[in-house]
Motif scaffolding. Structure first.
Motif, PDB file in Angstrom:
ATOM      1  N   SER A 155       0.846  -1.198   0.000  1.00 53.26           N
ATOM      2  CA  SER A 155       0.000   0.000   0.000  1.00 53.26           C
ATOM      3  C   SER A 155       0.879   1.245   0.000  1.00 53.26           C
ATOM      4  O   SER A 155       2.030   1.204   0.422  1.00 53.26           O
ATOM      5  CB  SER A 155      -0.949  -0.002   1.202  1.00 53.26           C
ATOM      6  OG  SER A 155      -0.227   0.002   2.420  1.00 53.26           O
ATOM      7  N   THR A 156       0.316   2.373  -0.460  1.00 54.14           N
ATOM      8  CA  THR A 156       1.071   3.614  -0.712  1.00 54.14           C
ATOM      9  C   THR A 156       2.370   3.294  -1.454  1.00 54.14           C
ATOM     10  O   THR A 156       3.459   3.689  -1.045  1.00 54.14           O
ATOM     11  CB  THR A 156       1.359   4.423   0.574  1.00 54.14           C
ATOM     12  OG1 THR A 156       2.195   3.654   1.450  1.00 54.14           O
ATOM     13  CG2 THR A 156       0.093   4.793   1.294  1.00 54.14           C
ATOM     14  N   SER A 181      -2.934   6.244  -5.064  1.00 52.76           N
ATOM     15  CA  SER A 181      -4.138   7.071  -5.067  1.00 52.76           C
ATOM     16  C   SER A 181      -4.411   7.794  -6.380  1.00 52.76           C
ATOM     17  O   SER A 181      -5.331   8.600  -6.449  1.00 52.76           O
ATOM     18  CB  SER A 181      -4.040   8.107  -3.949  1.00 52.76           C
ATOM     19  OG  SER A 181      -2.894   8.924  -4.119  1.00 52.76           O
ATOM     20  N   TYR A 201      -6.555   2.801  -6.273  1.00 48.58           N
ATOM     21  CA  TYR A 201      -7.693   2.392  -5.448  1.00 48.58           C
ATOM     22  C   TYR A 201      -8.831   3.410  -5.451  1.00 48.58           C
ATOM     23  O   TYR A 201      -9.991   3.048  -5.230  1.00 48.58           O
ATOM     24  CB  TYR A 201      -7.242   2.071  -4.021  1.00 48.58           C
ATOM     25  CG  TYR A 201      -6.710   3.243  -3.232  1.00 48.58           C
ATOM     26  CD1 TYR A 201      -7.562   4.095  -2.535  1.00 48.58           C
ATOM     27  CD2 TYR A 201      -5.343   3.485  -3.152  1.00 48.58           C
ATOM     28  CE1 TYR A 201      -7.076   5.161  -1.807  1.00 48.58           C
ATOM     29  CE2 TYR A 201      -4.845   4.554  -2.436  1.00 48.58           C
ATOM     30  CZ  TYR A 201      -5.709   5.387  -1.759  1.00 48.58           C
ATOM     31  OH  TYR A 201      -5.220   6.457  -1.055  1.00 48.58           O
ATOM     32  N   ARG A 202      -8.528   4.667  -5.732  1.00 52.80           N
ATOM     33  CA  ARG A 202      -9.585   5.680  -5.738  1.00 52.80           C
ATOM     34  C   ARG A 202     -10.505   5.551  -6.957  1.00 52.80           C
ATOM     35  O   ARG A 202     -11.617   6.077  -6.938  1.00 52.80           O
ATOM     36  CB  ARG A 202      -8.978   7.079  -5.683  1.00 52.80           C
ATOM     37  CG  ARG A 202      -8.396   7.432  -4.313  1.00 52.80           C
ATOM     38  CD  ARG A 202      -7.890   8.848  -4.266  1.00 52.80           C
ATOM     39  NE  ARG A 202      -7.423   9.191  -2.920  1.00 52.80           N
ATOM     40  CZ  ARG A 202      -6.781  10.308  -2.598  1.00 52.80           C
ATOM     41  NH1 ARG A 202      -6.534  11.212  -3.543  1.00 52.80           N
ATOM     42  NH2 ARG A 202      -6.398  10.539  -1.361  1.00 52.80           N
ATOM     43  N   THR A 226      -1.184   1.796   5.377  1.00 51.28           N
ATOM     44  CA  THR A 226      -2.435   2.545   5.455  1.00 51.28           C
ATOM     45  C   THR A 226      -3.430   2.012   6.467  1.00 51.28           C
ATOM     46  O   THR A 226      -4.117   2.777   7.125  1.00 51.28           O
ATOM     47  CB  THR A 226      -3.136   2.571   4.090  1.00 51.28           C
ATOM     48  OG1 THR A 226      -3.448   1.225   3.704  1.00 51.28           O
ATOM     49  CG2 THR A 226      -2.257   3.200   3.038  1.00 51.28           C
ATOM     50  N   GLY A 228      -7.051   0.314   7.533  1.00 50.96           N
ATOM     51  CA  GLY A 228      -8.379   0.664   7.051  1.00 50.96           C
ATOM     52  C   GLY A 228      -8.909  -0.268   5.982  1.00 50.96           C
ATOM     53  O   GLY A 228      -8.641  -1.475   5.962  1.00 50.96           O
ATOM     54  N   THR A 249      -0.567   3.425   9.511  1.00 49.34           N
ATOM     55  CA  THR A 249      -2.037   3.439   9.447  1.00 49.34           C
ATOM     56  C   THR A 249      -2.497   4.786   8.908  1.00 49.34           C
ATOM     57  O   THR A 249      -3.370   5.441   9.484  1.00 49.34           O
ATOM     58  CB  THR A 249      -2.638   3.167  10.838  1.00 49.34           C
ATOM     59  OG1 THR A 249      -2.131   4.143  11.768  1.00 49.34           O
ATOM     60  CG2 THR A 249      -2.297   1.773  11.334  1.00 49.34           C
ATOM     61  N   SER A 251      -4.363   5.808   6.621  1.00 49.31           N
ATOM     62  CA  SER A 251      -5.747   6.059   6.200  1.00 49.31           C
ATOM     63  C   SER A 251      -6.658   6.416   7.368  1.00 49.31           C
ATOM     64  O   SER A 251      -7.794   6.841   7.146  1.00 49.31           O
ATOM     65  CB  SER A 251      -6.308   4.826   5.492  1.00 49.31           C
ATOM     66  OG  SER A 251      -6.524   3.767   6.407  1.00 49.31           O
ATOM     67  N   TYR A 324      -0.976  13.837   3.538  1.00 51.38           N
ATOM     68  CA  TYR A 324      -2.243  13.113   3.716  1.00 51.38           C
ATOM     69  C   TYR A 324      -3.203  13.349   2.556  1.00 51.38           C
ATOM     70  O   TYR A 324      -4.184  12.624   2.411  1.00 51.38           O
ATOM     71  CB  TYR A 324      -2.887  13.527   5.039  1.00 51.38           C
ATOM     72  CG  TYR A 324      -2.111  12.996   6.222  1.00 51.38           C
ATOM     73  CD1 TYR A 324      -2.344  11.723   6.720  1.00 51.38           C
ATOM     74  CD2 TYR A 324      -1.115  13.761   6.817  1.00 51.38           C
ATOM     75  CE1 TYR A 324      -1.610  11.230   7.779  1.00 51.38           C
ATOM     76  CE2 TYR A 324      -0.384  13.281   7.881  1.00 51.38           C
ATOM     77  CZ  TYR A 324      -0.631  12.018   8.364  1.00 51.38           C
ATOM     78  OH  TYR A 324       0.101  11.523   9.410  1.00 51.38           O
TER      79      TYR A 324
END
Length: 340
Positions: A155-156, A181, A201-202, A226, A228, A249, A251, A324
């Motif tokens: 992730s990220t 994102s 993912y968005r 992230t 969530g 974390t 998110s 963020y």
């Protein structure tokens, strides 16, 4: 030592969730000369990290009084301009807890690593050789234990840690898929950071289905920054005896009240997962050796890194908020005017 004014960025209100510009204010304070056992560091570069939300005080207690008499807690690279501590000399460069300020008078306990001169720029000590690169290297290799042919989900993936994880996975002979994102960041991660496939993912209405398409054989390692909803979806892609590395974390805007989501216990049990948290500051003793290896990889061309360098202490609060919102393009770093 000729400078007498210390430029600082201080908290003026306790952030609720993601820090905003109004939570900070610049302050001019006297530079304090070092006493016995202390050093005076002139900062050249300041780090901007999402984890700073928990560094406002040592316990990460958001209900504690705002520390109006101290600068924002942060990592920095600076030069010793005056020393009254044995073994540390004027002209030494150090990486440590020197705060969002132009000067820091402190003890050797604040030092995380001595900066070893190399062909890399000084700012690399806050990106590749800072907690971002060190986290990727130590967590991925130490907890992930990658093997050639394994499948990795990150992730990220285009972020300051994930960008290194994708490259390290490729160097280990793994197939890495990343989540990010935007389509722009997805393309960057594919072309520059070694990812075999990417998920924006968005733009996905069904994230679990998108992960299944990109990872049809499941995943042996999930490197998560992230938590969530992304973690909820990713855990269901894990192969038996997979390793989940919890490094962040990002998110979750606030932990009060605690957020709710799908329960993971059944997935951990039935898939025989190993789920471990990683805090980089538990591994300070490993920093010098890891930094040497990362330097070798970068100088050989096997590892690349990107920085988003902004000039001036006044840029720091917006850079933190921008993390963020996904506005950064590389590791955010503040260069102070004194270093130009």
């Amino acid at each position: 030592m000729t400078r007498t004014v210390n430029l600082q960025m201080r908290l003026v209100t306790r952030p609720r969730g993601v820090p905003q510009l109004a939570d900070f204010a610049p302050v001019r304070a006297p530079v304090r000369r070092p006493g016995d056992g202390e050093i005076l560091v002139c900062n050249h570069y300041l780090s901007v990290d999402p984890a700073q939300r928990g560094w406002a005080n040592d316990e990460g207690n958001y209900s504690a009084p705002v520390p109006l008499d101290t600068p924002m807690r942060a990592l920095a690279v600076g030069e010793v301009v005056e020393s009254r501590s044995p073994g540390i000399g004027e002209g030494d460069f150090l990486y440590g807890w020197f705060g969002w300020q132009s000067h820091c008078t402190t003890t050797p306990d604040a030092i995380l690593r001595r900066v070893t001169p190399s062909a890399l720029p000084l700012s690399a000590n806050l990106s590749l050789l800072g907690i971002n690169g060190l986290t990727a290297y130590l967590a991925f290799n130490g907890l992930g234990k990658p093997q050639p042919g394994e499948h990795v989900l990150v992730s990220t993936a285009a972020g300051s840690v994930g960008s290194f994880v994708g490259q390290l996975a490729r160097l280990a002979g793994c197939r890495a898929v990343g989540l990010t994102s935007s389509a722009e960041k997805a393309a960057l991660a594919r072309e520059r950071y070694g990812y075999a496939d990417m998920i924006d993912y968005r733009s996905e209405n069904d994230l679990p289905a998108a992960i299944r398409r990109a990872c049809p054989d499941g995943n042996d390692i999930f490197f998560d920054n992230t938590g969530g909803a992304i973690a909820d979806a990713a855990i269901r892609s894990m192969r038996r005896s997979g390793r989940m590395i919890q490094c962040g974390t990002a998110s979750i805007a606030s932990w009060s009240p605690p957020p709710t989501g799908l329960r993971p216990e059944r997935e951990v049990l039935t898939r025989r997962l190993h789920w471990a948290g990683f805090i980089i500051f538990d591994h300070v003793a490993a920093f010098p050796e890891a930094a040497d290896e990362l330097t070798r990889l970068a100088l050989s061309g096997a590892l690349v890194y990107d920085e988003d360098v902004l000039l001036g202490l006044e840029q720091a609060p917006a850079a933190l908020a921008g993390l963020y919102e996904g506005r950064n393009r590389g590791k955010p770093i503040i260069r102070l005017e004194a270093a130009t």
